[in-house]
Design an enzyme around this catalytic site. Structure first.
Site, PDB file in Angstrom:
ATOM      1  N   ASP A  75     116.104  23.531  47.768  1.00 29.19           N
ATOM      2  CA  ASP A  75     115.872  23.239  48.656  1.00 29.19           C
ATOM      3  C   ASP A  75     115.271  24.220  48.801  1.00 29.19           C
ATOM      4  OD1 ASP A  75     116.126  19.954  47.500  1.00 29.19           O
ATOM      5  OD2 ASP A  75     118.188  20.985  48.852  1.00 29.19           O
ATOM      6  N   GLU A 269     110.189  12.301  45.788  1.00 34.15           N
ATOM      7  CA  GLU A 269     111.051  12.689  47.011  1.00 34.15           C
ATOM      8  C   GLU A 269     110.418  13.986  47.324  1.00 34.15           C
ATOM      9  OE1 GLU A 269     115.785  12.486  46.109  1.00 34.15           O
ATOM     10  OE2 GLU A 269     115.524  14.293  44.890  1.00 34.15           O
TER      11      GLU A 269
END
Length: 486
Positions: A75, A269
């Site tokens: 991420d 997401e």
């Protein structure tokens, strides 16, 4: 990232975490060199220019090869400071290894060579543990986002519990990103949003979201918004306010549900909105993260003339209803790209590295420079492993020796020069690395320069290892010419 139990995090990443930084280094194992080694290494320059003074080539659109310490990164949140330093903030290590807080990585050569720079804090804030005191505590902090407003850096991050949507996104602020600055301090600003949340949709009181994966965008008027969400009811847009960086009063009733796949599990997401030209672009990650070689993550996008949507894909389908054009998917050694952020024209993401022989499918940093074509982001997914086109040869001139090697490959490979002090039995990375430059013919060339002070070291060899995301190719090992007068 999802709140599901991830096979990679629960097993492989935890077991490998202590090896992470060593495995990320683009070097081979080497025995400890003799003391003279350090003096010799210090004489290896960057193609005749002092370290940090080289003119860096402009990136072309497409994959950008990154080297150095690039794992384990999940991420990645990318930002480039005013002094030209690139920073990536990433998810913390599992099981609270090294504190479990957000990790920091830096590059001082335009995002090519990366090094680990530590963590934001030594431990997870106590108030987060108190928030989750009714059960399992978060093992690490997730999915950071970094943005700057009016001289303040805002670092958003998430904490959650696997298997549910009891989650939160929190905030820390700083006036500098440089750890050497005496004013450097990440100040905990506490909660931003939490889930489950109520009041998001009067027509559907059950509607909620998972409060992780924040991405910050300002509209044309400078009003800040946070895109957020993972699975559940998808992606929401929450209005914020400066300078607090937190939601406006009554944000729940003003939140906009901008993306939902309306399918079992709703695997969407990691939202990130960026503005380019007349459009806002919503990047998301589809499908399954964090399963190593079995990951099916991919990056999809839609665009809108309004930050609040609707976001339509290239076929005109609304992302609130299953739309989303997949623009980056698994290819070559890159498996499951996603968890993305955007800074300028660069997309940063993580993927599971099939070319990592030490820890297969270890989570790794990926960067692509976006090619904007007819108003849409395009990513080059050509796969061509590096191949050496020209072996290095020693050329002595002016009291120095240069070695030049050339290779091909896509993405464009980067040469990492290595040194052997024992005739090739072991190798280690040279302290200073020259820039790899693209030639007019489309190949990639790198020149290492060594001062004449190394001539007396018998058995000294050099080689270049060209790397890209799909593999590597090493040149022949080359020695030095006899010193003048011998």
């Amino acid at each position: 990232m999802t709140s599901r139990p991830w096979v990679l995090r629960a097993a492989g990443l935890a077991a490998a975490a202590t090896l992470a930084l060593a495995a990320a280094l683009p070097t081979t194992a080497a025995a400890g060199p003799a003391p003279v080694t350090h003096a010799i290494k210090s004489q290896i320059s960057q193609a005749g220019e002092p370290p940090g003074q080289q003119k860096l080539p402009v990136d072309l659109p497409g994959g950008k090869t990154v080297v150095g310490e690039t794992s384990p990164i999940h991420d990645p949140a990318l930002i480039v400071a005013a002094d030209g330093t690139w920073y990536v903030y990433s998810t913390g290590l599992v099981n609270r290894e090294n504190g479990g807080t957000i990790q920091v990585w830096t590059s001082r050569d335009h995002g090519t060579t990366w090094e680990y720079a530590g963590t934001v804090w030594d431990r997870i804030p106590a108030w987060i543990d108190e928030h989750f005191s009714d059960g399992e505590l978060p093992g690490n902090l997730w999915a950071p986002e970094i943005t700057e407003h009016n001289g303040t850096y805002y670092l958003y991050y998430s904490a959650s519990r696997f298997g549910g949507n009891k989650s939160l996104t929190a905030l820390a602020t700083n006036t500098t990103l440089d750890p050497s600055d005496p004013d450097y301090e990440w100040v905990d600003q506490g909660m931003v949003v939490s889930s489950p949340a109520t009041g998001l949709d009067p027509a559907n009181p059950a509607k909620t979201f998972n409060a992780i994966d924040a991405g910050i965008i300002e509209d044309a008027d400078g009003t800040p918004y946070m895109a957020i969400g993972s699975f559940w009811y998808g992606i929401f847009l929450v209005q914020l306010e400066w300078p607090s960086g937190k939601p406006v009063a009554g944000w729940e009733s003003k939140a906009v549900n901008i993306a939902d796949r309306f399918m079992p599990g709703n695997p969407i997401e990691a939202p990130y909105i960026t503005r380019h030209g007349d459009y806002y672009y919503l990047f998301v990650s589809f499908d399954a993260c964090c399963r190593g070689g079995d990951s099916t993550y991919k990056v999809a996008v839609g665009r809108s003339t309004s930050v609040k949507g609707p976001y339509l894909d290239q076929e005109g389908r609304d992302m609130f209803g299953g739309g989303g054009s997949v623009v980056l998917d698994s290819h070559g050694a890159i498996t499951g790209p996603g968890g993305q952020s955007v800074f300028g024209d660069y997309l940063a993401f993580h993927y599971y590295d099939g070319s990592n022989q030490d820890i297969p499918y270890f989570p790794t940093l990926g960067i692509q420079k976006i090619d904007w074509v007819n108003g849409w982001p395009v990513f080059n997914q050509t796969v061509e492993t590096p191949s050496v086109l020209k072996q290095p040869k020693a050329a002595a001139a002016g009291g120095a020796v240069t070695f030049t090697a050339t290779a091909g490959g896509t993405p464009g490979p980067v040469a990492v020069w290595e040194i052997s002090y024992d005739g090739g039995a072991s190798w280690q990375r040279a302290d200073h690395q020259p820039v790899t430059k693209r030639t007019d013919e489309g190949s990639y060339r790198s020149t290492l320069e060594v001062s004449s002070g190394t001539y007396s070291d018998a058995g000294l060899l050099v080689r270049a290892v060209f790397r890209n995301a799909h593999g590597k190719a090493a040149t022949d090992a080359v020695g030095f010419p006899a010193p003048p007068g011998r």
